[in-house]
Design an enzyme around this catalytic site. Structure first.
Site, short mmCIF file in Angstrom:
data_model
loop_
_atom_site.label_atom_id
_atom_site.label_comp_id
_atom_site.label_asym_id
_atom_site.label_seq_id
_atom_site.Cartn_x
_atom_site.Cartn_y
_atom_site.Cartn_z
N LYS A 1 34.73 -11.48 -27.03
CA LYS A 1 36.05 -11.90 -27.38
C LYS A 1 36.54 -11.05 -28.56
CE LYS A 1 36.20 -15.26 -24.32
NZ LYS A 1 34.99 -15.80 -23.99
C1 LIG Z 1 38.74 -18.79 -19.72
C2 LIG Z 1 37.50 -19.17 -20.41
N1 LIG Z 1 37.48 -20.62 -21.12
C3 LIG Z 1 36.33 -21.26 -21.79
C4 LIG Z 1 35.31 -20.43 -21.86
C5 LIG Z 1 34.23 -20.99 -22.64
O1 LIG Z 1 33.98 -20.54 -23.72
P1 LIG Z 1 32.52 -20.29 -24.46
O2 LIG Z 1 31.74 -19.36 -23.75
O3 LIG Z 1 32.76 -19.94 -26.06
O4 LIG Z 1 31.89 -21.75 -24.36
C6 LIG Z 1 35.25 -19.02 -21.61
C7 LIG Z 1 34.21 -18.20 -21.93
O5 LIG Z 1 33.93 -16.82 -21.83
C8 LIG Z 1 36.56 -18.52 -21.07
O6 LIG Z 1 36.46 -17.04 -20.52
#
Ligand SMILES: Cc1ncc(COP(=O)(O)O)c(C=O)c1O
Length: 386
Positions: free
Chosen positions: A184
């Site tokens: 990110k």
């Molecule tokens: C659109 C979206 N929502 C939620 C998440 C979940 O985030 P995390 O990986 O920090 O749990 C991601 C992760 O890549 C994502 O791309």
């Protein structure tokens, strides 16, 4: 062909980041100390929200937002199928049902007209995703939410730093969720945040991430108290001080990271507009995307093969392509549980057959971007129809 493998995403960590983490490791507070509030305050200020509550991941942040929205068994929340499964899973964590609506052809974000068709007496929330970093069509979504009394949880895990109509993502929805996974815009290894302007939602989010307890260890220590009360069923979703210190440092580089990603996107788009085999991602005039991903779509009608072979050919060129996303409803869990068979969301499903995410991260050099453009040109030309 490129000599080394270029990943589709990658973090940048510098000496200041490392020093900040080391300082916390030498301090009294490894978790839930002063760095948590410092990170949250800096983050809230950056996205233009009154409050920001940190979590151990974007997924935990989504779960907390679904809880704070009051989702419960029998409720429905409308979500996009073209996302990472966590967006819809957070609805299931609360025992509620995700109801999918198809996406717009240009941005691949939730189509407001189709949301409207999915609203039922059970609907309680709308969960738009800012796919690839392009803000969802928020004005009509907020209008639908207002008319039907729904809460909007914007999944902005792709969109830290994006703007919609000149306003910052994070300041607009009831709750906006971010992720700090290494691919990110900024990273804490794992981590997430919910931004909100509502003090009551912020309070619930803070309790939910700490077992549902109404004060944290540091507050109790400074007040000289042992007493605490658990007021709701929460989890341990805390982001430790070690990682918040990293987040504080990373946040200082957000503007530079965004500028770099936007420059790479502009270079890519200028090149891919000239290639008949591919369509670059759209950017609407009211949006300033954050470019988490750069997903091109293959013009399969102009190619002699499908996405799988193009994907393999690009990998053979040492270009770390990826695919975002297999539509959520097509995963076996969702097929088995809800009976999806494919064909329900034709725009998302057609896009899925064509999508390829090209390398996009702020640490990429101009040479890296040129390698990608050259490889895509070589491959789509090799498989081009006359
Ligand atoms: C659109 C979206 N929502 C939620 C998440 C979940 O985030 P995390 O990986 O920090 O749990 C991601 C992760 O890549 C994502 O791309």
């Amino acid at each position: 062909m490129r000599a080394t493998f270029l990943p589709y995403g990658r973090q940048s960590v510098d000496e200041a980041d490392i020093q900040a983490v080391v300082e916390v490791l030498r301090s009294d507070w490894l978790t839930t100390g002063p760095k948590v509030a410092e990170f949250e305050e800096a983050f809230a200020a950056r996205v233009g929200a009154a409050h920001a509550v940190s979590f151990s991941s974007g997924t935990a942040a989504l779960h907390a937002a679904a809880f704070a929205a009051g989702l419960k068994p029998g409720d429905e929340a409308i979500a996009t199928p073209l996302t990472f499964a966590a967006t819809a899973n957070c609805v299931l964590y609360q025992g509620a049902t995700p109801v999918f609506a198809d996406v717009c052809r240009d941005t691949l974000n939730l189509d407001p007209e189709l949301i409207e068709q999915k609203v039922s007496p059970k609907t309680r929330a709308i969960l738009p995703v800012d796919y690839a970093g392009h803000p969802a069509d928020l004005t009509p979504i907020f209008e639908i939410a207002r008319r039907h009394g729904l809460i909007v949880i914007e999944d902005a895990c792709h969109a830290l730093g994006a703007e919609y109509g000149g306003r910052r993502v994070g300041s607009l929805a009831d709750m906006t969720v971010f992720s700090f996974h290494p691919v990110k815009h900024i990273t804490t290894g794992e981590g997430g945040m919910v931004a909100t302007n509502d003090p009551r939602l912020a309070e619930t989010l803070r309790r939910f991430r700490n077992h549902g307890i109404s004060s944290d260890a540091r507050q109790r220590q400074s007040a000289g108290q042992w007493h605490y009360e658990m007021v709701l069923l929460g989890f341990n979703y805390r982001l430790p001080d070690i990682l918040c210190a990293l987040g504080i440092q990373q946040l200082k580089k957000l503007d530079a990271n965004l500028m770099r990603r936007r420059a790479i996107a502009a270079t890519y788009t200028a090149a891919f507009r000239e290639m008949p085999g591919v369509t670059p991602p759209a950017a609407r005039p009211d949006a300033n995307p954050a470019w988490h991903l750069y997903p091109i779509r293959l013009n399969l009608e102009k190619l002699t093969t499908g996405r799988a072979e193009i994907f393999r050919a690009l990998r053979a060129e040492n270009i770390g392509v990826n695919v975002h996303y297999i539509p959520v409803h097509l995963h076996p869990y969702y097929r088995d549980r809800f009976g999806y068979q494919g064909g329900e969301f034709p725009v998302a499903e057609d896009a899925y057959e064509r999508l390829i995410s090209l390398p996009m991260f702020h640490g990429m050099s101009d040479g890296d971007a040129e390698d990608v453009i050259r490889a895509v040109h070589k491959v789509v030309t090799a498989f081009g129809r006359e």
